[in-house]
Design an enzyme around this catalytic site. Sequence first.
Site, short mmCIF file in Angstrom:
data_model
loop_
_atom_site.label_atom_id
_atom_site.label_comp_id
_atom_site.label_asym_id
_atom_site.label_seq_id
_atom_site.Cartn_x
_atom_site.Cartn_y
_atom_site.Cartn_z
N GLU A 144 21.41 15.80 40.70
CA GLU A 144 21.39 14.97 41.90
C GLU A 144 19.98 14.92 42.51
O GLU A 144 19.52 13.88 42.96
CB GLU A 144 22.37 15.51 42.94
CG GLU A 144 23.81 15.56 42.46
CD GLU A 144 24.20 16.90 41.89
OE1 GLU A 144 25.29 17.37 42.19
OE2 GLU A 144 23.40 17.48 41.11
N SER A 173 43.73 37.42 14.18
CA SER A 173 44.01 38.16 15.42
C SER A 173 43.68 37.31 16.64
O SER A 173 44.41 37.35 17.65
CB SER A 173 43.22 39.47 15.45
OG SER A 173 41.82 39.25 15.59
#
Length: 348
Positions: free
Chosen positions: A46, A293
């Site tokens: 910005e 896993s």
Amino acid sequence: MERCLQLARKGEGYTLPNPMVGAVIVHHNRIIGEGYHRQYGKAHAEVNAIMAVKEKALLTDSTLYVSLEPCSHQGKTPPCTGLIIARNIPRVVVAVKDPNPIVSGRGIGILKEQGVEVAVGTLETGARELNRIFFVNQQYKRPFVILKWAQSKDHFMDYVRTSLQEKTPAVISNRLTQTLVHKIRTQAQGILVGTRTAMLDNPRLTARKWYGQHPVRIVIDRENKIPATSALFDGTTATIVFTATVRTDLPNKGIKQIMMDFCGDTNRQILQSLYQEGIYSLIVEGGAHLLSSFIRKNIWDEAYVEISDKKLYNGTKAPEIEGEEVSAKRYLNSVQFHLKCQITRNFL
């Protein structure tokens, strides 16, 4: 807003742990300023967009488009909400709220309190996808987990092997897909393998076939079985070893040993430790048990699965995985390269 997302991507690899953000300022359907977050600790999108406007007087009748909610707190830089208010920008269009639960919606609220017209949700899905690593980091306080493996057409990852000398690894990938894998490595901060993979394949886990930074190499070695002469310990790039007992025969250069309780949930302990080490994205490359896993515990975010036309007929089974396939099949030198993607349950 699409232009905001284009601009934001220019900051890829430079903004972590901050997100990639782009901003565009429009006055009467004409872009008068644009900017993006170029580097961590530097001006936000910005600010850069506002500073790019030559005729600052036009800001009072303009709309600011930004791909992520403007920050409202003092960090490395001042809050963007303050600058927006000070410049009297009357309208702000935000793609998506900040995922940090502590600040989410706060910036939007401050702007509205000061009379700024704010709209939220334009191209939200694309904005969340762009910063998916940042969203997972903020919401779950762990690295973004990418699983990666190659498998044969009949779903095997390798021959059955007990040592590096016994038999060379099965050749599944080709030169092109190997290069793509190295490109993926440059886009992640860490890369993890288990003890068995490190001992059988003696991998370097670097990105030597693509321009960019090497990921931090990470290996699990509970019983200190991996030889000190392993390629992982050659000192060429940073390496982390998760172990039960610290060893003294490893080179001091670039190697960090982290003690871990292997009686607990090792996957989550590893992710927690790596997050504390500032590693916000992680590739898990093997072996099959380690990959499975992460899948079983549902702590993965993307999976890159390369599927060859070659058959092995027996060997180490590839993991079973389910997820949304987010890219079309690409045929690269007779190898199908699939990208399957599952965003963590509460992400989208």
